[in-house]
Scaffold this active site. Structure first.
Site, PDB file in Angstrom:
ATOM      1  NE  ARG A   1      43.577  40.069  45.143  1.00  0.00           N
ATOM      2  CZ  ARG A   1      42.717  40.751  44.423  1.00  0.00           C
ATOM      3  NH1 ARG A   1      42.043  41.749  44.958  1.00  0.00           N
ATOM      4  NH2 ARG A   1      42.463  40.425  43.167  1.00  0.00           N
TER       5      ARG A   1
ATOM      6  CG  HIS B   1      46.656  48.047  43.680  1.00  0.00           C
ATOM      7  ND1 HIS B   1      45.426  48.666  43.575  1.00  0.00           N
ATOM      8  CD2 HIS B   1      46.529  46.861  43.055  1.00  0.00           C
ATOM      9  CE1 HIS B   1      44.592  47.879  42.909  1.00  0.00           C
ATOM     10  NE2 HIS B   1      45.241  46.765  42.588  1.00  0.00           N
TER      11      HIS B   1
END
Ligand code: PNS
Length: 158
Positions: free
Chosen positions: A90, A16
């Site tokens: 991702r 993050h």
């Protein structure tokens, strides 16, 4: 330009933080928006704890701020005149999960969603997985910022 990086961040990971920093480099200003109900804890950390950890991990970055919201994301962005969201991607699993949200948000308010491909070193990192690893005594060094690793360890083992 100010953009929002929304999420539950229970807790924030190195993956993050990498996205917040790259978003700030590209767009200028980032609001990390922790979503959830402050009166009803779901997950390991309270909304306040999640925000405090993000603040601690981004204290060196003056263009990254932290806020929270418990309603529709688009109501927050409209209220603050923000026209873009930035999220990390991702894998194709994330893509399948994110596409309908991006399209719904755009339909609701016109807000656009920008995706940054996750740095490969964090490609398999998720809050859920790191919590599980810490819970059963595994090593997550390099995947969680030090204060977050400590906070997770304290939740499970003290
Ligand atoms: O990190 P997460 O949990 O995958 O983040 C998902 C999040 C918080 C971005 C999503 O659940 C969200 O947007 N919540 C706010 C409520 C909302 O606007 N829901 C409709 C989305 S189309």
């Amino acid at each position: 330009m100010k953009v929002v990086c929304p999420g539950s961040f229970d807790p924030v990971t190195m993956g993050h933080l990498d996205i917040f920093r790259r978003a700030a480099d590209q767009f200028g200003e980032v609001v990390v928006l922790v979503t959830g109900n402050p009166n009803k804890q779901s997950g390991l950390f309270s909304l306040e704890e999640r925000m405090d950890l993000i603040r601690e991990c981004t204290a060196d970055h003056p263009h990254i701020t932290v806020d929270w919201w418990s309603g529709l994301l688009v109501d927050y962005t409209t209220k603050h005149g923000i026209t873009a969201l930035v999220k990390g991607l991702r894998s194709s699993l994330d893509y399948e999960y994110e596409l309908p949200m991006a399209q719904m948000n755009r339909r609701l308010s016109g807000v656009d969603t920008f995706f940054l491909f996750t740095d490969p070193q964090f490609g398999y990192v998720s809050s859920t997985l790191v919590k599980e690893v810490v819970k059963y005594g595994g090593d997550v060094s390099g995947l969680l910022p030090a204060p977050v690793a400590k906070a997770v360890e304290t939740k499970y083992h003290h």
